[in-house]
Motif scaffolding. Sequence first.
Motif, PDB file in Angstrom:
ATOM      1  N   SER A  14       0.862  -1.179   0.000  1.00 48.18           N
ATOM      2  CA  SER A  14       0.000   0.000   0.000  1.00 48.18           C
ATOM      3  C   SER A  14       0.897   1.226   0.000  1.00 48.18           C
ATOM      4  O   SER A  14       2.132   1.128   0.107  1.00 48.18           O
ATOM      5  CB  SER A  14      -0.917   0.008   1.219  1.00 48.18           C
ATOM      6  OG  SER A  14      -0.158   0.226   2.396  1.00 48.18           O
ATOM      7  N   LEU A  15       0.287   2.400  -0.127  1.00 43.49           N
ATOM      8  CA  LEU A  15       1.080   3.625  -0.128  1.00 43.49           C
ATOM      9  C   LEU A  15       1.753   3.869   1.220  1.00 43.49           C
ATOM     10  O   LEU A  15       2.681   4.668   1.321  1.00 43.49           O
ATOM     11  CB  LEU A  15       0.195   4.820  -0.498  1.00 43.49           C
ATOM     12  CG  LEU A  15      -0.350   4.813  -1.936  1.00 43.49           C
ATOM     13  CD1 LEU A  15      -1.212   6.045  -2.186  1.00 43.49           C
ATOM     14  CD2 LEU A  15       0.783   4.753  -2.938  1.00 43.49           C
ATOM     15  N   ALA A  35      11.272   5.626   4.143  1.00 44.46           N
ATOM     16  CA  ALA A  35       9.986   6.274   4.429  1.00 44.46           C
ATOM     17  C   ALA A  35       8.915   5.492   3.699  1.00 44.46           C
ATOM     18  O   ALA A  35       9.193   4.526   2.988  1.00 44.46           O
ATOM     19  CB  ALA A  35      10.006   7.733   4.000  1.00 44.46           C
ATOM     20  N   THR A  36       7.665   5.905   3.889  1.00 44.33           N
ATOM     21  CA  THR A  36       6.586   5.235   3.163  1.00 44.33           C
ATOM     22  C   THR A  36       6.647   5.648   1.694  1.00 44.33           C
ATOM     23  O   THR A  36       7.217   6.685   1.335  1.00 44.33           O
ATOM     24  CB  THR A  36       5.215   5.613   3.724  1.00 44.33           C
ATOM     25  OG1 THR A  36       4.987   7.010   3.499  1.00 44.33           O
ATOM     26  CG2 THR A  36       5.149   5.313   5.215  1.00 44.33           C
ATOM     27  N   LEU A  37       6.045   4.828   0.850  1.00 44.22           N
ATOM     28  CA  LEU A  37       6.044   5.131  -0.581  1.00 44.22           C
ATOM     29  C   LEU A  37       5.352   6.468  -0.848  1.00 44.22           C
ATOM     30  O   LEU A  37       5.809   7.264  -1.676  1.00 44.22           O
ATOM     31  CB  LEU A  37       5.342   4.006  -1.356  1.00 44.22           C
ATOM     32  CG  LEU A  37       5.384   4.121  -2.874  1.00 44.22           C
ATOM     33  CD1 LEU A  37       6.813   4.083  -3.373  1.00 44.22           C
ATOM     34  CD2 LEU A  37       4.565   3.017  -3.525  1.00 44.22           C
ATOM     35  N   ALA A  38       4.271   6.743  -0.117  1.00 44.04           N
ATOM     36  CA  ALA A  38       3.547   8.001  -0.315  1.00 44.04           C
ATOM     37  C   ALA A  38       4.442   9.193   0.017  1.00 44.04           C
ATOM     38  O   ALA A  38       4.445  10.203  -0.698  1.00 44.04           O
ATOM     39  CB  ALA A  38       2.290   8.024   0.547  1.00 44.04           C
ATOM     40  N   CYS A  41       6.953   9.852  -2.777  1.00 50.11           N
ATOM     41  CA  CYS A  41       6.323  10.470  -3.948  1.00 50.11           C
ATOM     42  C   CYS A  41       6.092  11.959  -3.715  1.00 50.11           C
ATOM     43  O   CYS A  41       6.227  12.777  -4.625  1.00 50.11           O
ATOM     44  CB  CYS A  41       5.001   9.784  -4.274  1.00 50.11           C
ATOM     45  SG  CYS A  41       5.195   8.075  -4.772  1.00 50.11           S
ATOM     46  N   GLN A  42       5.769  12.334  -2.485  1.00 48.67           N
ATOM     47  CA  GLN A  42       5.472  13.736  -2.171  1.00 48.67           C
ATOM     48  C   GLN A  42       6.729  14.582  -2.103  1.00 48.67           C
ATOM     49  O   GLN A  42       6.717  15.758  -2.457  1.00 48.67           O
ATOM     50  CB  GLN A  42       4.711  13.826  -0.843  1.00 48.67           C
ATOM     51  CG  GLN A  42       3.314  13.208  -0.887  1.00 48.67           C
ATOM     52  CD  GLN A  42       2.707  13.105   0.503  1.00 48.67           C
ATOM     53  OE1 GLN A  42       3.302  13.533   1.481  1.00 48.67           O
ATOM     54  NE2 GLN A  42       1.511  12.524   0.583  1.00 48.67           N
ATOM     55  N   GLY A 131       2.227   6.799  -8.927  1.00 43.22           N
ATOM     56  CA  GLY A 131       2.779   7.642  -9.983  1.00 43.22           C
ATOM     57  C   GLY A 131       4.206   7.313 -10.341  1.00 43.22           C
ATOM     58  O   GLY A 131       4.928   8.148 -10.890  1.00 43.22           O
ATOM     59  N   ILE A 132       4.650   6.078 -10.077  1.00 43.98           N
ATOM     60  CA  ILE A 132       6.034   5.674 -10.339  1.00 43.98           C
ATOM     61  C   ILE A 132       6.050   4.632 -11.455  1.00 43.98           C
ATOM     62  O   ILE A 132       5.357   3.618 -11.380  1.00 43.98           O
ATOM     63  CB  ILE A 132       6.694   5.089  -9.081  1.00 43.98           C
ATOM     64  CG1 ILE A 132       6.727   6.133  -7.977  1.00 43.98           C
ATOM     65  CG2 ILE A 132       8.099   4.576  -9.383  1.00 43.98           C
ATOM     66  CD1 ILE A 132       7.219   5.591  -6.655  1.00 43.98           C
ATOM     67  N   THR A 133       6.848   4.890 -12.466  1.00 47.53           N
ATOM     68  CA  THR A 133       7.019   3.931 -13.570  1.00 47.53           C
ATOM     69  C   THR A 133       8.502   3.600 -13.698  1.00 47.53           C
ATOM     70  O   THR A 133       9.263   4.376 -14.283  1.00 47.53           O
ATOM     71  CB  THR A 133       6.495   4.508 -14.891  1.00 47.53           C
ATOM     72  OG1 THR A 133       5.135   4.891 -14.730  1.00 47.53           O
ATOM     73  CG2 THR A 133       6.591   3.476 -16.009  1.00 47.53           C
ATOM     74  N   PRO A 134       8.951   2.490 -13.150  1.00 49.64           N
ATOM     75  CA  PRO A 134      10.386   2.155 -13.213  1.00 49.64           C
ATOM     76  C   PRO A 134      10.804   1.749 -14.620  1.00 49.64           C
ATOM     77  O   PRO A 134      10.017   1.204 -15.394  1.00 49.64           O
ATOM     78  CB  PRO A 134      10.506   0.979 -12.237  1.00 49.64           C
ATOM     79  CG  PRO A 134       9.159   0.362 -12.229  1.00 49.64           C
ATOM     80  CD  PRO A 134       8.173   1.479 -12.418  1.00 49.64           C
TER      81      PRO A 134
END
Length: 419
Positions: A14-15, A35-38, A41-42, A131-134
Motif C-alpha cells: 500500500s502507499l 519512508a513510506t512510498l507516499a 512520492c510527495q 505515480g512511479i514507472t520504473p
Amino acid sequence: MSITLFIPDVDDYSLDTQVDVITTTAGETPNKRNATLAMHCQTSALDKQNDIVIIIPLARIAFIDTRLPNVSALKRDQLVNFAIEDKLTIDPSNVHAVVLGPSLTSEQHFIIAAMSSNWLSGVLAWLRAAGITPRFAYPASAMYAVKTNEWVVKLEKTNGVAIRQDGLAYALEASDFSHPPFQLTLALNEAVAAASGKASPRTIRLTKTPDVQFDAAAWQAETGNDIALIVEEVIAAPRQMNAAQNLFTGKYLPTHQGVSAINALKRPLIIGFSILVLHVALISIDAWRLARARTAIEQTMRDVFMTAFPDAVAIVNPPLQLSRQLVALKTERGIAEDTARELLALAATMTRDVASSIVNVKVTVKTDQQQVTLQLAKLNAEAEKNLQAQLALIKKPYQTTMNTEAGVTTLVIRRGDQS
C-alpha cells in the motif's frame, strides 16, 4: 539523477508500505533514506525527471542453473519458461523467467532468474498507483561487484546470500553462522564437481552485520585451505549493476518514459525498410539486365543489317532501315518483299550457331532468281557438320547448296526450282 527503490518483501503493498530509496547524483555521495512510498512520492517527485530502478528481494527470485537449447538469444528467451518447466512447481505461464547470462558450470548452461509474474505485476501496479514507472529491475544480488574466481557472501542474523561471479545466488539460512551453513557447503561441493571447473571460488569475500554469530577459524577449516576467506565490508552499490541482468524483458519492457512509440516499433520499421530497399535493389538489377539485353539485341541487329547491306552508309534504326531496303527491292525488281523476308529469316535461322563467321551476305530477288548467298569464314569440322544438319531440315519450296573453297564456305538458299 538515478533513484534506486528497494521493493520490500511483504504480503500486502500500500502507499503506507515502508521502502528504502537510494538517490545517486554524479559526483555526489549516494543518499539513502527510509519512508513510506507516499512520502517518497510527495518529497522527491520520483518519476518526473529521474531514472527509476527497482531492486527485487532475493526471497522472491528462484535462481536456476540449467542447460538451454543451442539456439539464438531471442529464441532462447522465448523458450526459457518451457526449458525450465521440470524445475518449477507452478505453471510456467505464471512465471516470469529471465536469462541473466552464461553459467560457469558447463557449456550451454545459463543462469536464469525466475519469479511469479502475478507478484511482479502486482508490484508494478502498486508503483503506478503512486505515480512511479520504473525503467529497470534488478535482483538484489546484482548490487554486489563479484570479482573473478570469488564468491561474495553476505550474512545477517539468521539469513544470508552467496553470490557467484556469473550471477547465481544461493539463499543461506541458519540459527547462527558460527559454521558455514549447509546450503553454502552444498553449493561449494557442486561447484567443485562442475564440468568446467570454473565455478569453484578461490576466494570468499564475506560481509556481515554486527549481530551475526561468526567464527572465522571454523569457516576456514570447513571451506578448506584452497579457498581464501576474507572478512571485510562489501558495499552494495547501484552503480555496479550489469544491464544484462535487467529483469524487465518481454511484456514487462517499458513502452513509455524514455521509450517512444517509434522505439517500440523500431524492429518492424527496420524490417519493412529493409524489404523496401531489397525490392528497389532487385528492380534496379532487373532493369540493368534488361538494358544490357536490349543493347546486345540492338548490336546484333546492326551487325546483321551491315552484313546484309554492306553499302549502307550509317545505321540509325536497323528495323526501319531494313524495312525500307525491302520496299526498295520490291519497287526495283517487282518482287514481293515477303519473299526476301522469308529468305532472310530462313538464312538467319539456319546460320544462328555460326553467325559470327558470316563475312558477306547477298540477297537476290529477281523474278527468275530468288536466293540468299552467304559467305562464311572457314568452319571447323563440328560447326560444318552442325550446319549441314540444319540445312538438311529445309523443305520445299526452299533448296540449299553449300561448298567450301579456299577456306571460304559459300551457302546458297533459294526458293523455287531455279538452278
